[in-house]
Motif scaffolding. Structure first.
Motif, short mmCIF file in Angstrom:
data_model
loop_
_atom_site.label_atom_id
_atom_site.label_comp_id
_atom_site.label_asym_id
_atom_site.label_seq_id
_atom_site.Cartn_x
_atom_site.Cartn_y
_atom_site.Cartn_z
N SER A 253 0.83 -1.21 0.00
CA SER A 253 0.00 0.00 0.00
C SER A 253 0.86 1.26 0.00
O SER A 253 0.53 2.25 -0.66
N ARG A 254 1.96 1.22 0.73
CA ARG A 254 2.84 2.38 0.77
C ARG A 254 3.52 2.61 -0.57
O ARG A 254 3.66 3.76 -1.02
N VAL A 255 3.92 1.54 -1.23
CA VAL A 255 4.53 1.67 -2.56
C VAL A 255 3.50 2.21 -3.55
O VAL A 255 3.80 3.12 -4.35
N ILE A 256 2.29 1.66 -3.51
CA ILE A 256 1.22 2.13 -4.39
C ILE A 256 0.93 3.61 -4.15
O ILE A 256 0.72 4.38 -5.09
N SER A 257 0.94 4.03 -2.89
CA SER A 257 0.69 5.43 -2.55
C SER A 257 1.74 6.35 -3.17
O SER A 257 1.41 7.41 -3.72
N VAL A 258 2.99 5.96 -3.08
CA VAL A 258 4.07 6.75 -3.68
C VAL A 258 3.90 6.82 -5.20
O VAL A 258 4.05 7.89 -5.81
N LEU A 259 3.55 5.70 -5.82
CA LEU A 259 3.36 5.68 -7.27
C LEU A 259 2.19 6.57 -7.69
O LEU A 259 2.25 7.27 -8.71
N LEU A 260 1.09 6.52 -6.92
CA LEU A 260 -0.05 7.37 -7.24
C LEU A 260 0.30 8.85 -7.11
O LEU A 260 -0.13 9.69 -7.92
N LEU A 261 1.09 9.19 -6.09
CA LEU A 261 1.53 10.58 -5.94
C LEU A 261 2.38 11.03 -7.12
O LEU A 261 2.22 12.15 -7.63
N ILE A 262 3.28 10.18 -7.57
CA ILE A 262 4.12 10.50 -8.73
C ILE A 262 3.24 10.71 -9.96
O ILE A 262 3.43 11.66 -10.74
N ALA A 263 2.26 9.82 -10.15
CA ALA A 263 1.35 9.95 -11.29
C ALA A 263 0.56 11.25 -11.22
O ALA A 263 0.33 11.91 -12.24
N TYR A 264 0.17 11.64 -10.02
CA TYR A 264 -0.58 12.89 -9.87
C TYR A 264 0.30 14.10 -10.21
O TYR A 264 -0.16 15.05 -10.86
N ILE A 265 1.55 14.07 -9.79
CA ILE A 265 2.47 15.17 -10.10
C ILE A 265 2.66 15.29 -11.61
O ILE A 265 2.67 16.41 -12.16
N VAL A 266 2.81 14.17 -12.30
CA VAL A 266 2.94 14.20 -13.76
C VAL A 266 1.68 14.76 -14.40
O VAL A 266 1.73 15.53 -15.37
N PHE A 267 0.51 14.38 -13.87
CA PHE A 267 -0.76 14.89 -14.38
C PHE A 267 -0.84 16.41 -14.22
O PHE A 267 -1.28 17.12 -15.14
N VAL A 268 -0.44 16.93 -13.07
CA VAL A 268 -0.44 18.38 -12.85
C VAL A 268 0.51 19.07 -13.82
O VAL A 268 0.19 20.12 -14.40
N TRP A 269 1.70 18.47 -14.03
CA TRP A 269 2.65 19.03 -15.00
C TRP A 269 2.04 19.04 -16.39
O TRP A 269 2.20 20.00 -17.15
N PHE A 270 1.34 18.00 -16.76
CA PHE A 270 0.66 17.90 -18.05
C PHE A 270 -0.34 19.04 -18.22
O PHE A 270 -0.40 19.69 -19.27
N GLN A 271 -1.12 19.31 -17.19
CA GLN A 271 -2.13 20.36 -17.27
C GLN A 271 -1.53 21.76 -17.22
O GLN A 271 -1.98 22.66 -17.93
N MET A 272 -0.51 21.95 -16.37
CA MET A 272 -0.02 23.29 -16.10
C MET A 272 1.07 23.77 -17.04
O MET A 272 1.24 24.98 -17.23
N ARG A 273 1.80 22.84 -17.65
CA ARG A 273 2.94 23.24 -18.47
C ARG A 273 2.82 22.82 -19.93
O ARG A 273 2.75 23.67 -20.81
N THR A 274 2.77 21.54 -20.19
CA THR A 274 2.89 21.10 -21.59
C THR A 274 1.59 21.23 -22.37
O THR A 274 1.63 21.39 -23.60
N HIS A 275 0.44 21.16 -21.70
CA HIS A 275 -0.84 21.21 -22.41
C HIS A 275 -1.78 22.26 -21.82
O HIS A 275 -3.00 22.19 -22.03
N HIS A 276 -1.22 23.23 -21.11
CA HIS A 276 -2.08 24.19 -20.41
C HIS A 276 -2.89 25.04 -21.39
O HIS A 276 -3.99 25.49 -21.07
N GLY A 277 -2.36 25.29 -22.60
CA GLY A 277 -3.07 26.13 -23.56
C GLY A 277 -4.41 25.56 -23.96
O GLY A 277 -5.39 26.29 -24.13
N ILE A 278 -4.47 24.23 -24.11
CA ILE A 278 -5.72 23.58 -24.46
C ILE A 278 -6.76 23.80 -23.36
O ILE A 278 -7.90 24.19 -23.63
N TYR A 279 -6.36 23.58 -22.10
CA TYR A 279 -7.30 23.74 -20.99
C TYR A 279 -7.71 25.20 -20.81
O TYR A 279 -8.88 25.49 -20.52
N ASP A 280 -6.76 26.12 -20.99
CA ASP A 280 -7.11 27.54 -20.87
C ASP A 280 -8.16 27.93 -21.90
O ASP A 280 -9.10 28.67 -21.60
N ALA A 281 -8.01 27.44 -23.14
CA ALA A 281 -8.97 27.76 -24.19
C ALA A 281 -10.35 27.17 -23.88
O ALA A 281 -11.39 27.80 -24.13
N ILE A 282 -10.38 25.96 -23.33
CA ILE A 282 -11.65 25.32 -22.97
C ILE A 282 -12.37 26.14 -21.90
O ILE A 282 -13.57 26.43 -22.02
#
Length: 474
Positions: A253-282
């Motif tokens: 469970s602890r390993v899964i928790s760390v992996l989920l946190l890493i996945a969430y950080i990547v998701f935030v980076w996806f939204q805020m940096r690399t693809h933020h223009g798409i979401y801003d336009a929406i």
């Protein structure tokens, strides 16, 4: 867009034709499309270099703090339904007085604390929304969703660290799944239903539905792995002890928790940096089709200082009410016969997500379905990939044996709910029927949780080993 060059208009027509069945203009489909639009003159969309620019929509034309004006703005709130919640503020001092003086029956103290949590959570949500107004769209949505999760995080941590409830780990796990179900089925269903009452069909963008559905499936699978692991190993067949199996499940469970946190950080980076223009336009498109945007612009707004003061005050109140609420859970469970599954899966999540539900419902009613969808899915993803892993990691740091091994009933319901909601999101359209079906599904789960028995460990705390008989009709 007003003031745009012909090239920008052509770009919008191009990606409108490429839209995968949304039927809604001005919704970008790729980073190249966004770049083409951003080159148009007159486009006031926030640029990355001005990430923290105060938007005109959030400008209060005041500075500092003005107590009377701030209280007036908080009372009027962001919507009619949110303003109506403010009439519950007298329950806050009443709940605190009864709990900290230890007067009155446990059921009364729990009921008052439960009701008092609603206006406190609403203030957290309103202050977060006012702060989000001052930020670019994507940053604002992320900040508002994160601030809305404060109530949930506080409740989890108070239950984990400040109570001696013998069954608190079970309630925390049930509350994690219950929070996901409440947002994903009840809140989203009410949004679809409210939007469907004012228009035949509401359309939303695939960038929200496809990414959100994929993340929900991944998060659901991640949360299910420790449960499948724990229930898939027979102690006799593998020659291990129950303590050894529990330890392995906890480490997993602890390993899964760390992996989920890493996945969430990547998701935030996806939204805020690399693809933020798409979401801003929406979200910019949603602001343009807001049915009461003229009223929002005319409303008085909190200053940045007032937003921060409101957040600090509301979080302090939420913490005090949370202490009163969670310390009454065990006595109420023992006295009333309410099961721990119903308490954790239904009652606790409903109050902790009150602010998110009210905000999303107002947005859906005003034809801002992309904003509403981002709040519902974003809040669900945060619970599964940030809040749940966070509480497991905190428990790990404090040496507490919290894991992600849920009941088979709970995890099966979660996976089926994710598949059901994903099916509704697939066509990027919604109507009141889909919303009604989501709400009915949630009610069916609530009834099942009501009749689901408390775990044997909790039964041992009750004299005679049994709870009082429960019925929805008596």
């Amino acid at each position: 867009m007003a003031g745009s060059e012909p090239g920008a208009d052509a770009a919008r027509e191009t990606y409108s034709l490429q839209a995968s069945g949304s039927g809604d203009p001005a919704l970008p489909q790729s980073r190249q499309d966004v770049a083409a639009v951003e080159n148009g003159a007159g486009d006031d969309r926030p640029r990355p270099s001005r990430l923290f620019r105060v938007k005109s929509a959030g400008e209060s034309n005041r500075r500092g703090i003005h107590p009377l004006q701030m209280l007036k703005i908080i009372w009027t709130s962001s919507s009619t339904i949110s303003q109506a919640v403010n009439v519950l503020w007298p329950f806050v001092p009443a709940a605190l007085a009864l709990y900290y003086t230890q007067t009155g029956p446990h059921t009364l103290r729990f009921s008052l604390a439960y009701i008092a949590m609603v206006p406190c959570a609403n203030l957290v949500g309103f202050a977060g929304a006012e702060l989000a107004r001052k930020m670019p769209h994507m940053l604002g949505v992320l900040a508002e969703t994160t601030i809305g999760s404060i109530v949930e995080i506080v409740l989890f941590l108070v239950l984990l660290l400040a109570t001696d409830n013998a069954n608190k780990y079970y309630i925390i796990r049930a509350a994690i799944l219950g929070s996901i179900l409440a947002t994903m089925l009840l809140c989203l269903g009410l949004c679809f239903f409210a939007s469907g009452l004012r228009r035949e069909t509401s359309t939303f963008d695939s960038a929200l539905s496809e990414v959100g559905t994929g993340l929900l499936l991944m998060a659901g699978l991640g949360l299910a792995i420790p449960t499948i692991f724990s229930n898939g190993i027979s102690i006799e067949d593998f020659g291990i002890t129950q303590a050894d199996l529990d330890d392995r499940t906890r480490q997993l469970s602890r390993v899964i928790s760390v992996l989920l946190l890493i996945a969430y950080i990547v998701f935030v980076w996806f939204q805020m940096r690399t693809h933020h223009g798409i979401y801003d336009a929406i979200f910019e498109h949603d602001e343009k089709r807001d049915l009461d945007k003229h009223k929002d612009k005319a409303k008085a707004k909190l200053t940045l200082t007032e937003c921060i003061v409101s957040l600090v005050a509301s979080v302090a109140l939420v913490t005090l009410i949370a202490l009163a609420l969670v310390n009454e859970i065990e006595p109420v469970v023992l006295e009333s016969g309410i099961s721990d599954p119903f308490m954790g899966l239904i009652l606790v999540p409903l109050v902790e997500k009150a602010a998110e539900h009210l905000t999303a419902l107002d947005e859906a009613w005003d034809n801002q379905i992309n904003f509403a969808l981002s709040h519902c899915i974003g809040s669900t993803i945060q619970t599964a990939m940030l809040n749940a892993p966070l509480v497991v990691i905190v428990a790990w740091g404090r040496g507490l044996p919290l894991d992600l091994s849920f009941e088979i009933f709970e995890i099966a319901i979660l996976i089926l709910a994710i598949i059901t909601v994903g099916n509704y999101l697939r066509d990027q359209k919604s109507d009141y029927l889909e919303g009604f079906l989501c709400v009915i599904t949630y009610i069916a789960i609530a009834v099942a949780a009501f009749y689901f028995p408390t775990s044997p460990e909790a039964h041992s705390r009750v004299e005679g080993g049994e709870h009082a008989e429960r019925s929805l009709f008596m």
